[in-house]
Design a protein around this motif. Structure first.
Motif, mmCIF file in Angstrom:
data_model
loop_
_atom_site.group_PDB
_atom_site.id
_atom_site.type_symbol
_atom_site.label_atom_id
_atom_site.label_comp_id
_atom_site.label_asym_id
_atom_site.label_seq_id
_atom_site.Cartn_x
_atom_site.Cartn_y
_atom_site.Cartn_z
ATOM 1 N N LYS A 1 42.989 42.470 33.874
ATOM 2 C CA LYS A 1 42.598 42.722 32.368
ATOM 3 C C LYS A 1 43.924 42.815 31.630
ATOM 4 O O LYS A 1 44.566 43.860 32.244
ATOM 5 N N PHE A 2 44.400 42.088 30.886
ATOM 6 C CA PHE A 2 45.324 42.534 30.147
ATOM 7 C C PHE A 2 45.157 43.161 28.610
ATOM 8 O O PHE A 2 44.328 42.460 27.952
ATOM 9 N N ASP A 3 45.329 44.212 28.537
ATOM 10 C CA ASP A 3 44.805 45.207 27.447
ATOM 11 C C ASP A 3 45.907 45.082 26.371
ATOM 12 O O ASP A 3 47.103 44.578 26.714
ATOM 13 N N THR A 4 45.702 45.232 24.987
ATOM 14 C CA THR A 4 46.462 45.034 23.975
ATOM 15 C C THR A 4 47.778 45.993 24.036
ATOM 16 O O THR A 4 48.563 45.980 23.278
ATOM 17 N N ASP A 5 47.586 46.954 24.826
ATOM 18 C CA ASP A 5 48.853 48.100 24.944
ATOM 19 C C ASP A 5 49.807 47.651 26.031
ATOM 20 O O ASP A 5 50.411 48.556 26.378
ATOM 21 N N SER B 1 45.594 45.425 34.407
ATOM 22 C CA SER B 1 45.337 46.550 35.597
ATOM 23 C C SER B 1 44.005 45.575 36.071
ATOM 24 O O SER B 1 43.648 44.615 35.638
ATOM 25 N N GLY B 2 43.642 45.990 37.395
ATOM 26 C CA GLY B 2 42.717 45.160 37.888
ATOM 27 C C GLY B 2 42.288 45.585 39.316
ATOM 28 O O GLY B 2 42.768 46.501 39.974
ATOM 29 N N LYS B 3 41.621 44.853 40.099
ATOM 30 C CA LYS B 3 41.116 45.018 41.581
ATOM 31 C C LYS B 3 41.784 43.948 42.397
ATOM 32 O O LYS B 3 42.006 42.887 42.037
ATOM 33 N N CYS B 4 42.022 44.374 43.653
ATOM 34 C CA CYS B 4 42.626 43.589 44.540
ATOM 35 C C CYS B 4 41.993 43.974 45.804
ATOM 36 O O CYS B 4 42.389 44.912 46.611
ATOM 37 N N ASP B 5 40.874 43.384 46.207
ATOM 38 C CA ASP B 5 40.067 43.917 47.326
ATOM 39 C C ASP B 5 39.408 45.232 47.022
ATOM 40 O O ASP B 5 38.887 45.365 46.007
ATOM 41 N N CYS B 6 39.642 46.315 47.776
ATOM 42 C CA CYS B 6 39.172 47.507 47.309
ATOM 43 C C CYS B 6 40.309 48.355 46.742
ATOM 44 O O CYS B 6 40.187 49.730 46.284
ATOM 45 N N ASN B 7 41.468 47.819 46.409
ATOM 46 C CA ASN B 7 42.855 48.427 45.933
ATOM 47 C C ASN B 7 42.585 48.319 44.283
ATOM 48 O O ASN B 7 42.365 47.182 43.868
ATOM 49 N N ASP B 8 43.260 49.222 43.733
ATOM 50 C CA ASP B 8 43.456 49.013 42.080
ATOM 51 C C ASP B 8 44.877 48.789 41.868
ATOM 52 O O ASP B 8 45.983 49.348 42.582
ATOM 53 N N PHE B 9 45.186 47.988 40.740
ATOM 54 C CA PHE B 9 46.620 48.068 40.486
ATOM 55 C C PHE B 9 46.752 47.999 39.058
ATOM 56 O O PHE B 9 45.942 47.765 38.090
ATOM 57 N N PHE C 1 43.114 35.532 25.531
ATOM 58 C CA PHE C 1 43.940 35.861 26.832
ATOM 59 C C PHE C 1 43.690 37.491 27.060
ATOM 60 O O PHE C 1 43.311 37.988 28.106
ATOM 61 N N LEU C 2 43.989 38.279 26.104
ATOM 62 C CA LEU C 2 43.890 39.693 26.076
ATOM 63 C C LEU C 2 42.406 40.324 25.963
ATOM 64 O O LEU C 2 41.650 39.862 25.556
ATOM 65 N N ASN C 3 42.196 41.402 26.764
ATOM 66 C CA ASN C 3 40.948 42.014 26.581
ATOM 67 C C ASN C 3 39.931 41.320 27.537
ATOM 68 O O ASN C 3 38.626 41.430 27.083
ATOM 69 N N THR C 4 40.000 40.380 28.164
ATOM 70 C CA THR C 4 39.141 39.617 29.034
ATOM 71 C C THR C 4 39.438 40.169 30.511
ATOM 72 O O THR C 4 40.314 39.988 30.986
ATOM 73 N N LEU C 5 38.267 40.107 31.005
ATOM 74 C CA LEU C 5 38.217 40.536 32.433
ATOM 75 C C LEU C 5 38.461 39.215 33.135
ATOM 76 O O LEU C 5 37.172 38.578 33.097
ATOM 77 N N TRP C 6 39.451 38.816 33.685
ATOM 78 C CA TRP C 6 39.667 37.700 34.489
ATOM 79 C C TRP C 6 39.397 37.662 36.025
ATOM 80 O O TRP C 6 39.762 38.593 36.582
ATOM 81 N N LYS C 7 38.511 36.923 36.441
ATOM 82 C CA LYS C 7 38.159 37.021 37.923
ATOM 83 C C LYS C 7 38.991 35.946 38.732
ATOM 84 O O LYS C 7 38.783 34.780 38.175
ATOM 85 N N LEU C 8 39.603 35.823 39.775
ATOM 86 C CA LEU C 8 39.987 35.270 40.574
ATOM 87 C C LEU C 8 39.216 34.134 41.154
ATOM 88 O O LEU C 8 38.225 34.481 41.877
ATOM 89 N N GLU C 9 39.437 32.952 40.826
ATOM 90 C CA GLU C 9 38.746 31.761 41.794
ATOM 91 C C GLU C 9 39.571 31.193 42.676
ATOM 92 O O GLU C 9 38.980 30.893 43.585
ATOM 93 N N SER C 10 40.771 30.913 42.457
ATOM 94 C CA SER C 10 41.534 30.493 43.422
ATOM 95 C C SER C 10 43.201 30.701 43.105
ATOM 96 O O SER C 10 43.779 30.906 42.010
ATOM 97 N N LEU C 11 44.016 30.600 44.172
ATOM 98 C CA LEU C 11 45.603 30.893 44.045
ATOM 99 C C LEU C 11 46.198 29.588 44.533
ATOM 100 O O LEU C 11 45.502 28.728 45.427
ATOM 101 N N SER C 12 47.085 29.071 43.648
ATOM 102 C CA SER C 12 47.943 27.776 44.314
ATOM 103 C C SER C 12 49.229 28.076 44.627
ATOM 104 O O SER C 12 50.019 28.727 43.928
ATOM 105 N N ILE C 13 49.432 27.973 45.780
ATOM 106 C CA ILE C 13 50.827 28.434 46.435
ATOM 107 C C ILE C 13 51.600 27.225 47.100
ATOM 108 O O ILE C 13 50.609 26.641 48.261
ATOM 109 N N ILE D 1 54.676 41.349 29.500
ATOM 110 C CA ILE D 1 55.370 41.011 28.086
ATOM 111 C C ILE D 1 55.082 39.786 27.862
ATOM 112 O O ILE D 1 55.057 38.922 28.717
ATOM 113 N N ILE D 2 54.608 39.261 26.686
ATOM 114 C CA ILE D 2 54.459 38.015 26.098
ATOM 115 C C ILE D 2 55.362 37.822 25.186
ATOM 116 O O ILE D 2 54.993 38.359 24.010
#
Length: 123
Positions: free
Chosen positions: A58-62, A66-74, A30-42, A79-80
């Motif tokens: 992307k969930f870093d080991t620290d 962090s990631g992208k949301c259209d043109c914004n960064d977050f 799960f960690l250190n993998t760049l995940w790309k959103l395919e769909s949301l279930s709401i 905690i796991i």
């Protein structure tokens, strides 16, 4: 005095080694993998992101996601506590004027605030 310093140093190194080896194999995947959103279930409804828009995480080991949301960064802290419990805290996002409909971006960022667990299906 040197002996105590060496013992403390060895203990410190050992405790670091133990902490890094306690991660379950699924969590490591799960960690250190760049995940790309395919769909949301709401509310039982599956929606896909707009074409040509980027939504990643992307969930870093620290303990930072962090990631992208259209043109914004977050970014946020996470905690796991077990292989499926996930808590997101201190969520920060840039608010650039991306243009177009912001509703999907809002749903994506809200999903991070609401998340309680994760599951990996079929790799």
């Amino acid at each position: 005095m040197r002996y105590i310093t060496k013992v403390l140093s060895i203990f410190f190194l050992f405790s670091i080694a133990c902490n890094t080896n306690t991660t379950e194999p699924e969590t490591k995947e799960f960690l250190n993998t760049l995940w790309k959103l395919e769909s949301l279930s709401i509310d039982g409804k599956t929606i896909k992101p707009p074409e040509n828009k980027t939504y990643t995480a992307k969930f870093d080991t620290d303990s930072v996601v962090s990631g992208k949301c259209d043109c914004n960064d977050f970014s946020a802290n996470y905690i796991i506590t077990s292989t499926d419990y996930l808590k997101i805290e201190h969520f920060f996002i840039t608010y650039k004027g991306c243009g177009g409909d912001q509703s999907f971006s809002d749903k994506y960022t809200q999903s991070f605030r609401d998340v309680k667990s994760y599951e990996i299906n079929n790799n």
